[in-house]
Write a protein that holds these residues in place. Structure first.
Motif, mmCIF file in Angstrom:
data_model
loop_
_atom_site.group_PDB
_atom_site.id
_atom_site.type_symbol
_atom_site.label_atom_id
_atom_site.label_comp_id
_atom_site.label_asym_id
_atom_site.label_seq_id
_atom_site.Cartn_x
_atom_site.Cartn_y
_atom_site.Cartn_z
ATOM 1 N N SER A 7 0.827 -1.209 0.000
ATOM 2 C CA SER A 7 0.000 0.000 0.000
ATOM 3 C C SER A 7 0.859 1.256 0.000
ATOM 4 C CB SER A 7 -0.962 -0.009 1.196
ATOM 5 O OG SER A 7 -0.274 -0.153 2.424
ATOM 6 N N ALA A 8 2.006 1.235 0.685
ATOM 7 C CA ALA A 8 2.901 2.390 0.681
ATOM 8 C C ALA A 8 3.501 2.607 -0.697
ATOM 9 C CB ALA A 8 4.000 2.213 1.724
ATOM 10 N N SER A 9 3.837 1.522 -1.388
ATOM 11 C CA SER A 9 4.366 1.634 -2.746
ATOM 12 C C SER A 9 3.324 2.233 -3.681
ATOM 13 C CB SER A 9 4.808 0.262 -3.257
ATOM 14 O OG SER A 9 5.273 0.340 -4.597
ATOM 15 N N ILE A 10 2.077 1.791 -3.558
ATOM 16 C CA ILE A 10 1.003 2.363 -4.373
ATOM 17 C C ILE A 10 0.875 3.857 -4.105
ATOM 18 C CG2 ILE A 10 -1.488 2.359 -4.791
ATOM 19 C CD1 ILE A 10 -1.442 -0.663 -4.080
ATOM 20 N N ALA A 11 0.858 4.237 -2.822
ATOM 21 C CA ALA A 11 0.719 5.654 -2.469
ATOM 22 C C ALA A 11 1.885 6.472 -3.009
ATOM 23 C CB ALA A 11 0.607 5.811 -0.955
ATOM 24 N N ALA A 12 3.100 5.941 -2.892
ATOM 25 C CA ALA A 12 4.273 6.669 -3.374
ATOM 26 C C ALA A 12 4.174 6.917 -4.872
ATOM 27 C CB ALA A 12 5.541 5.889 -3.042
ATOM 28 N N GLN A 13 3.760 5.911 -5.614
ATOM 29 C CA GLN A 13 3.664 6.079 -7.058
ATOM 30 C C GLN A 13 2.526 7.007 -7.458
ATOM 31 O OE1 GLN A 13 4.681 2.413 -9.354
ATOM 32 N NE2 GLN A 13 4.773 1.528 -7.298
ATOM 33 N N LEU A 14 1.430 6.994 -6.709
ATOM 34 C CA LEU A 14 0.368 7.969 -6.949
ATOM 35 C C LEU A 14 0.889 9.389 -6.708
ATOM 36 C CD1 LEU A 14 -2.633 6.146 -5.238
ATOM 37 C CD2 LEU A 14 -2.281 6.441 -7.694
ATOM 38 N N ALA A 15 1.704 9.544 -5.673
ATOM 39 C CA ALA A 15 2.288 10.861 -5.389
ATOM 40 C C ALA A 15 3.181 11.326 -6.533
ATOM 41 C CB ALA A 15 3.084 10.807 -4.082
ATOM 42 N N LEU A 16 3.792 10.387 -7.229
ATOM 43 C CA LEU A 16 4.670 10.710 -8.349
ATOM 44 C C LEU A 16 3.914 10.915 -9.661
ATOM 45 C CD1 LEU A 16 7.557 8.208 -7.559
ATOM 46 C CD2 LEU A 16 7.687 10.701 -7.429
ATOM 47 N N GLY A 17 2.588 10.702 -9.624
ATOM 48 C CA GLY A 17 1.791 10.969 -10.809
ATOM 49 C C GLY A 17 1.319 9.751 -11.566
ATOM 50 N N GLU A 18 1.607 8.549 -11.057
ATOM 51 C CA GLU A 18 1.159 7.336 -11.730
ATOM 52 C C GLU A 18 -0.348 7.165 -11.564
ATOM 53 O OE1 GLU A 18 1.068 5.033 -14.112
ATOM 54 O OE2 GLU A 18 3.157 4.506 -13.592
ATOM 55 N N GLU A 19 -0.991 6.533 -12.543
ATOM 56 C CA GLU A 19 -2.407 6.206 -12.447
ATOM 57 C C GLU A 19 -2.588 4.991 -11.528
ATOM 58 O OE1 GLU A 19 -4.986 7.925 -13.712
ATOM 59 O OE2 GLU A 19 -3.453 9.383 -14.297
ATOM 60 N N PRO A 20 -3.799 4.818 -10.914
ATOM 61 C CA PRO A 20 -3.990 3.726 -9.956
ATOM 62 C C PRO A 20 -3.653 2.338 -10.488
ATOM 63 C CG PRO A 20 -5.788 5.284 -9.782
ATOM 64 C CD PRO A 20 -4.964 5.717 -10.960
ATOM 65 N N SER A 21 -4.113 1.999 -11.685
ATOM 66 C CA SER A 21 -3.860 0.647 -12.185
ATOM 67 C C SER A 21 -2.377 0.401 -12.398
ATOM 68 C CB SER A 21 -4.631 0.410 -13.492
ATOM 69 O OG SER A 21 -4.287 1.398 -14.468
ATOM 70 N N GLY A 22 -1.663 1.391 -12.906
ATOM 71 C CA GLY A 22 -0.225 1.257 -13.080
ATOM 72 C C GLY A 22 0.499 1.200 -11.757
ATOM 73 N N ALA A 23 0.037 2.000 -10.789
ATOM 74 C CA ALA A 23 0.663 2.006 -9.467
ATOM 75 C C ALA A 23 0.526 0.642 -8.801
ATOM 76 C CB ALA A 23 0.033 3.091 -8.593
ATOM 77 N N VAL A 24 -0.631 0.016 -8.945
ATOM 78 C CA VAL A 24 -0.846 -1.309 -8.340
ATOM 79 C C VAL A 24 0.067 -2.344 -8.979
ATOM 80 C CG1 VAL A 24 -2.500 -3.197 -8.073
ATOM 81 C CG2 VAL A 24 -3.210 -0.838 -7.612
#
Length: 291
Positions: free
Chosen positions: A240-257
């Motif tokens: 979940s922290a990795s997903i949040a970090a990537q969302l913070a960097l501008g990634e879309e949810p499906s890509g972040a997951v």
């Protein structure tokens, strides 16, 4: 730890401008974890902050509980007053350009409600909810009404929700012992309003570790070969922290997951030969095994 084919450009983070008054603020992307402290360091906000750092994201935190735990057991949990949790959140949000938020162990039903109010008010951008209801030993970490509070008040405001099998069962009432049941549970949680639901199947058994993802109605199965190891403490927090970090960097949810699944797999593989503690050991979030 992030390999080049999965990491967003570091330049994207270092030059990002975010948040109120961001025209005068430059630096790394900022993420906030609202979670409990793990004295053993393997899970909780300790794992979250390491994961943020591995993604070149500046980590902040609001502590919800102090735990006395190690790799074999949770000895004690002392929740933080929900008013102080809320004040920590306010302090961070008022001063730093938080681009994504994740929740871990919220410890009390009132803290779940408090965080839900902040989410409903739009205070928690790109919210990732990891509904931590039980310790890995099976010990409940929230009062009996906690799952219903998640369902009614917090999950409807989440961008991403990441329950494990036991949490998904508690939140949906669906018994889960195969991938089809995981899909049913994920769809039921998505119907509550979350854009993306990840039901984690690491405890399903078998030769693979399947995660079911429902994103805007589309079902995807993310599956990797199971890594035989005793070092898996903090896996859910790390995802979940990795997903949040990537969302913070501008990634879309499906890509972040998808990227987070790869990152966690690498972190598990990196710690396979570690021998830390007498129970379930931590992950290699910082990629030390690659040095």
């Amino acid at each position: 730890m992030l390999s080049t084919d999965r990491a967003l450009s570091a330049d994207r983070a270092s030059s990002a401008e975010r948040g109120p008054g961001s025209e005068s603020r430059r630096g790394p992307a900022v993420a906030l974890t609202i979670a409990g402290s793990d004295s053993g360091g393997g899970a909780g906000l300790q794992a979250d902050l390491r994961t943020f750092a591995a993604h070149r994201v500046f980590g902040t935190c609001a502590v919800t509980a102090i735990t006395a735990q190690h790799t074999s057991a949770v000895l004690a949990v002392e929740p933080i007053d929900p008013r102080l949790v809320d004040l920590q959140i306010t302090a961070v949000l008022d001063d730093l350009p938080v681009a994504a938020v994740k929740t871990g162990m919220l410890a009390t039903t009132e803290t779940v409600r408090s965080v839900a109010r902040r989410a409903a008010a739009g205070d928690l951008p790109h919210l990732v909810v990891d509904p931590v209801l039980f310790a890995s030993t099976g010990r409940p970490l929230l009062e009996s009404e906690g799952p219903r509070t998640y369902v009614d008040e917090l999950i409807p405001h989440a961008l991403v929700v990441t329950p494990n099998l036991r949490e998904a069962q508690a939140l949906t009432g669906i018994g889960i012992d195969n991938v089809e049941h995981m899909i049913d549970a994920a769809k039921k949680l998505a119907d509550l309003g979350a854009t993306t639901v990840v039901v984690k199947g690491g405890h399903l058994g078998g030769d693979s570790a399947p995660d079911v993802v429902v994103h805007e109605g589309e079902v995807t199965l993310l599956e990797v070969a199971r890594i035989e190891t005793v070092n898996d403490h903090g896996t859910g927090c790390t995802l979940s922290a990795s997903i949040a970090a990537q969302l913070a960097l501008g990634e879309e949810p499906s890509g972040a997951v998808r990227n987070a699944k790869n990152y966690v797999t690498d972190a598990i593989r990196g710690a396979v030969d570690w021998s830390l503690g007498s129970g379930r050991g931590p992950l290699d979030q910082l990629g030390w095994s690659l040095d």
